[in-house]
Design an enzyme around this catalytic site. Structure first.
Site, PDB file in Angstrom:
ATOM      1  N   GLY A 112      -2.571  -1.514   3.875  1.00  0.00           N
ATOM      2  CA  GLY A 112      -1.600  -1.903   4.691  1.00  0.00           C
ATOM      3  C   GLY A 112      -1.924  -2.842   5.458  1.00  0.00           C
ATOM      4  CD1 TRP A 118      -2.299  -8.534   2.318  1.00  0.00           C
ATOM      5  CD2 TRP A 118      -0.663  -9.088   0.827  1.00  0.00           C
ATOM      6  NE1 TRP A 118      -2.904  -9.212   1.351  1.00  0.00           N
ATOM      7  CE2 TRP A 118      -1.657  -9.823   0.634  1.00  0.00           C
ATOM      8  CE3 TRP A 118       0.535  -9.260   0.208  1.00  0.00           C
ATOM      9  CZ2 TRP A 118      -1.715 -10.717  -0.551  1.00  0.00           C
ATOM     10  CZ3 TRP A 118       0.693 -10.049  -0.747  1.00  0.00           C
ATOM     11  CH2 TRP A 118      -0.472 -10.792  -1.331  1.00  0.00           C
ATOM     12  CG  ASP A 131      -0.030   1.713  -2.760  1.00  0.00           C
ATOM     13  OD1 ASP A 131      -0.753   0.574  -2.349  1.00  0.00           O
ATOM     14  OD2 ASP A 131      -0.953   2.641  -3.102  1.00  0.00           O
ATOM     15  CG  ASP A 189      -2.881  -7.712  -2.519  1.00  0.00           C
ATOM     16  OD1 ASP A 189      -3.446  -8.978  -3.374  1.00  0.00           O
ATOM     17  OD2 ASP A 189      -3.670  -7.380  -1.811  1.00  0.00           O
ATOM     18  CE  LYS A 215      -4.531  -8.098  -6.379  1.00  0.00           C
ATOM     19  NZ  LYS A 215      -5.333  -7.087  -5.530  1.00  0.00           N
TER      20      LYS A 215
HETATM   21  C1  LIG Z   1      -5.886  -4.232  -3.611  1.00  0.00           C
HETATM   22  S1  LIG Z   1      -4.682  -2.852  -3.023  1.00  0.00           S
HETATM   23  C2  LIG Z   1      -3.475  -3.653  -1.965  1.00  0.00           C
HETATM   24  C3  LIG Z   1      -4.007  -4.234  -0.664  1.00  0.00           C
HETATM   25  C4  LIG Z   1      -2.854  -4.477   0.215  1.00  0.00           C
HETATM   26  N1  LIG Z   1      -2.452  -5.489   0.001  1.00  0.00           N
HETATM   27  C5  LIG Z   1      -3.528  -4.504   1.835  1.00  0.00           C
HETATM   28  O1  LIG Z   1      -3.288  -5.587   2.226  1.00  0.00           O
HETATM   29  O2  LIG Z   1      -4.016  -3.557   2.408  1.00  0.00           O
HETATM   30  C6  LIG Z   1      -3.976  -2.562  -4.462  1.00  0.00           C
HETATM   31  C7  LIG Z   1      -2.875  -1.468  -4.340  1.00  0.00           C
HETATM   32  O3  LIG Z   1      -2.043  -1.567  -5.437  1.00  0.00           O
HETATM   33  C8  LIG Z   1      -1.573  -0.141  -5.783  1.00  0.00           C
HETATM   34  N2  LIG Z   1      -0.909   0.016  -6.820  1.00  0.00           N
HETATM   35  C9  LIG Z   1      -1.624  -0.031  -7.997  1.00  0.00           C
HETATM   36  N3  LIG Z   1      -0.675   0.398  -9.084  1.00  0.00           N
HETATM   37  C10 LIG Z   1       0.685   0.671  -8.361  1.00  0.00           C
HETATM   38  C11 LIG Z   1       2.004   0.957  -8.900  1.00  0.00           C
HETATM   39  N4  LIG Z   1       2.196   1.141 -10.315  1.00  0.00           N
HETATM   40  N5  LIG Z   1       2.690   1.290  -7.962  1.00  0.00           N
HETATM   41  C12 LIG Z   1       2.369   1.159  -6.497  1.00  0.00           C
HETATM   42  N6  LIG Z   1       1.445   0.958  -6.152  1.00  0.00           N
HETATM   43  C13 LIG Z   1       0.366   0.487  -7.150  1.00  0.00           C
HETATM   44  C14 LIG Z   1      -3.024   0.722  -5.545  1.00  0.00           C
HETATM   45  O4  LIG Z   1      -2.643   2.020  -5.153  1.00  0.00           O
HETATM   46  C15 LIG Z   1      -3.482   0.007  -4.282  1.00  0.00           C
HETATM   47  O5  LIG Z   1      -3.417   0.781  -3.386  1.00  0.00           O
END
Ligand SMILES: C[S@@+](CC[C@H](N)C(=O)[O-])C[C@H]1O[C@@H](n2cnc3c(N)ncnc32)[C@H](O)[C@@H]1O
Length: 193
Positions: free
Chosen positions: A51, A53, A69, A108, A148
């Site tokens: 969270g 962002w 997410d 992201d 990203k």
């Molecule tokens: C690098 S983290 C994001 C970090 C976030 N931007 C932050 O600032 O806290 C990537 C996230 O993408 C989510 N994710 C991956 N595939 C997904 C999908 N199909 N639907 C929803 N979330 C997804 C993962 O669960 C993970 O929490």
């Protein structure tokens, strides 16, 4: 990850400043360089956990901030969340029932990596395409999208796909990305609708 020291510095800074992850600084940089978020925009953040962002977005707009997410996102003041997969039609329907106008979509999201480079690259681009599709379903005409991605064989095709839907598209590297990483952000402005 660049130098271990560089990573630790960003990590420590995030901890000190109260951000849930160092990723916060990437969105700040994106916003500084490209101004994708205006102060009354409604924002949808795909792949938003834990969270950081969302924390930054909350400071950038008076509009709605909604994070989606696979994993639950711990409560944040003034932020709404949906737990689910961006490919699940019920997630899209829930979002559409919550908000009429979406001005900005950021993504992201990252899939779980296997360590096999070409497989992982393909999975990332697949997730990027899913995020693009999701955005095209909810964005208001004129809206903005930032996602990203990673340089690799499939990236140019994805980039062309984004260009079909937005007037202005470019790529951006962030200083906060780990050194040696092929990570980049696609910044797409002014959705054709
Ligand atoms: C690098 S983290 C994001 C970090 C976030 N931007 C932050 O600032 O806290 C990537 C996230 O993408 C989510 N994710 C991956 N595939 C997904 C999908 N199909 N639907 C929803 N979330 C997804 C993962 O669960 C993970 O929490």
């Amino acid at each position: 990850m660049g130098s271990q020291w560089g990573y630790d510095k960003a990590y420590m800074r995030a901890k000190l400043e109260g951000y849930r992850s160092r990723a916060a600084y990437k969105l700040m940089e994106i916003q500084k360089k490209s101004g994708i978020i205006r102060d009354d925009d409604n924002i949808v953040d795909l792949g938003a956990a834990p969270g950081s962002w969302l924390q930054v977005e909350r400071t950038l707009t008076r509009g709605r901030v909604i994070g989606i997410d696979l994993n639950p996102i711990a409560t944040l003041d003034g932020v709404e969340t949906i737990v689910g997969d961006i490919n699940d039609p019920e997630v899209l329907a829930e979002l559409q029932s919550m908000v009429d106008v979406v001005n900005v979509v950021v993504c992201d999201a990252s899939p779980k990596l296997s360590g096999h480079k070409s497989y992982d690259q393909a999975r990332i681009i697949e997730l990027n395409e899913q995020a693009l599709l999701f955005s095209c379903r909810i964005l208001k005409q004129g809206g903005n999208f930032a996602v990203k991605s990673f340089q690799g064989t499939d990236f140019p095709d994805f980039y062309q796909d984004v260009k079909q839907h937005f007037h202005s598209v470019r790529t951006m590297n962030t200083k906060s990305s780990r050194k040696g990483s092929t990570e980049l952000y696609v910044i797409a402005k002014n959705f054709y609708g």
